[in-house]
Design an enzyme around this catalytic site. Structure first.
Site, PDB file in Angstrom:
ATOM      1  N   LYS A   4      18.841  17.492   1.347  1.00 27.52           N
ATOM      2  CA  LYS A   4      18.730  18.406   0.202  1.00 27.52           C
ATOM      3  C   LYS A   4      18.386  19.817   0.691  1.00 27.52           C
ATOM      4  O   LYS A   4      19.004  20.297   1.625  1.00 27.52           O
ATOM      5  CB  LYS A   4      17.744  17.850  -0.837  1.00 27.52           C
ATOM      6  CG  LYS A   4      18.258  16.551  -1.465  1.00 27.52           C
ATOM      7  CD  LYS A   4      17.227  15.804  -2.238  1.00 27.52           C
ATOM      8  CE  LYS A   4      16.550  14.737  -1.446  1.00 27.52           C
ATOM      9  NZ  LYS A   4      15.964  13.662  -2.205  1.00 27.52           N
TER      10      LYS A   4
ATOM     11  N   ASP B  70      12.185   6.866  -3.992  1.00 24.21           N
ATOM     12  CA  ASP B  70      12.388   6.718  -5.439  1.00 24.21           C
ATOM     13  C   ASP B  70      13.042   5.384  -5.805  1.00 24.21           C
ATOM     14  O   ASP B  70      12.815   4.851  -6.888  1.00 24.21           O
ATOM     15  CB  ASP B  70      13.203   7.892  -6.007  1.00 24.21           C
ATOM     16  CG  ASP B  70      14.510   8.127  -5.251  1.00 24.21           C
ATOM     17  OD1 ASP B  70      14.762   7.448  -4.239  1.00 24.21           O
ATOM     18  OD2 ASP B  70      15.274   9.017  -5.658  1.00 24.21           O
TER      19      ASP B  70
END
Length: 418
Positions: free
Chosen positions: A122, A158
């Site tokens: 990211k 996550d």
């Protein structure tokens, strides 16, 4: 999967999370969760009573570019500063607070509270952190301040958080699935099948395995389904020949696959009268949210959203163009649904549970109008006789992390008693 779990060459990492059990309804007290994965990061307070959430407080903090791309110590000092600010603002300074750390980057786990960063993804790139334990860096930063009683007990991603959060909503949950910008899955594996286990075993019967399936096929095993369109998308991506499976199925890439196909159809003079707009020729201009909107038009037997998208992209079109673009969006979406379903069905077959709930989170799953119904259909076909359901379990990276801290505390107390 078999190769990965036995530490043989495989494109699946099959990472041991060292989480040997799910919430059991006895979780009690106040827990912190830290969720780091994007430019905004969150500190969350969860208060649990008999395993149920009775209070939740969340605060968002923005991480500037100079911290995301700079010195690792400075980044973790900032995280510790935010934790301190949160604890102070909720009058919790004197209270011992167990913390679960959602660190949504590829890591190697050597224990429930050891996560070695493999690579940043990211918008992050602090080179000094690569190869180091994110938990240790966070602990050191918290200790440098010395103004809270926060104890970092667990690190997770996550996907694992989604499974844990799903298990609170439905006790039958044993699979966690993310279908958003990226994609990944995890599941409850028999502990005796797991080769990689650092540190002492305590008679664990099962453990959550993080598959890291976004990289499935990076060794070439999925090249047989790769089209010229996929190759083009890969060539234009940030890191080529990586995250192969993710590039077939995830929200980051579906819109781009559609755009590449549309450009080819224009070149072949079967779409938009053979004339593309500058926007259509721009990489990333046709987003996955556009795919969902076009698909909604198909469901509603409408063309309003599709027409609006064409107008936004500066295209001249007729009814045939709308039909063709709807068909392309359906085909690309349907392939993604089928690929995810094949892997999910494989997990169901491996688990051999009579009744399984699959906890799912992610923007693609939430907003695509047909993905869920296709997955239900295909998984039934591919795992006949297996009873299952898909359950939306939102915010595993927040609530899930707090719950993992509660499980970690329970394990710590149990092992210190023995």
């Amino acid at each position: 999967m078999e190769r990965g779990i036995h530490e043989q060459p495989s494109s699946l990492q099959m990472e041991n999370t060292y989480i040997p059990e799910l919430p059991d309804g006895t979780e009690e007290g106040m827990f912190l969760a830290l969720d780091l994965g994007g430019t905004n990061f969150r500190v969350i307070l969860l208060e649990l009573s008999n395993g149920a959430l009775i209070r939740e407080k969340v605060k968002h903090y923005h991480i500037g570019e100079e911290l995301r791309l700079g010195c690792g110590e400075r980044l973790f000092d900032f995280l510790a500063e935010c934790v301190s600010d949160f604890v102070r603002s909720h009058d919790l300074t004197g209270i011992r607070l167990p913390l679960g750390f959602t660190f949504s980057f590829p890591m190697i786990q050597k224990g429930l509270d050891v996560g070695i960063l493999v690579t940043w993804t990211k918008s992050f790139n602090c080179p000094s952190v690569v190869g180091r334990d994110a938990v240790q860096m966070l602990r050191e930063a918290i200790n440098r301040r010395g103004d809270t009683h926060v104890e970092v007990l667990a690190v997770l991603n996550d996907t694992t958080g989604t499974l844990i959060q799903g298990a609170v909503l439905d006790r039958r949950t044993v699979i966690g699935l993310i279908l958003g910008t990226g994609s990944n899955a995890c599941y409850m594996e028999r502990a005796d099948r797991v080769q990689h286990w650092e540190g002492q075993r305590h008679g664990e019967k099962q453990v959550i395995i993080d598959i890291e399936w976004g990289a499935f096929g990076d060794n070439g095993v999925l090249d047989f389904i790769k089209t010229d369109y996929d190759r083009k998308v890969d060539d234009n991506s940030l890191i080529t020949n990586s995250f192969t499976f993710e590039k077939y199925i995830s929200g980051k890439y579906l819109g781009e696959i559609v755009r590449v196909i549309l450009v080819k159809l224009v070149e072949d003079c079967v779409l938009f009268g053979g004339t593309a707009s500058d926007m259509l020729l721009t990489s990333g201009a046709f987003t996955t949210s556009f795919v969902s909107l076009v698909e909604q038009d198909t469901v509603d037997d409408s063309c309003d959203s599709t027409s609006e998208i064409f107008d936004k992209l500066g295209l001249s079109y007729d009814p045939d163009d709308i039909t063709i673009v709807k068909y392309v969006c359906e085909t690309v979406s349907n392939r993604a649904a089928l690929l995810v379903s094949i892997c999910t069905a494989t997990l169901l077959e491996r688990l051999d549970c009579p009744d399984t709930t699959i906890a799912v989170d992610g923007s693609l799953y939430k907003y695509h109008p047909r993905l869920k119904s296709w997955m239900n259909k295909y998984i039934r076909l591919l795992a006949p006789g297996k009873k299952f359901r898909l359950l939306l379990a939102e915010d595993g990276s927040g609530k899930g992390a707090g719950l993992v801290a509660a499980i970690a505390l329970r394990l710590k107390q149990r092992f210190s008693d023995t």
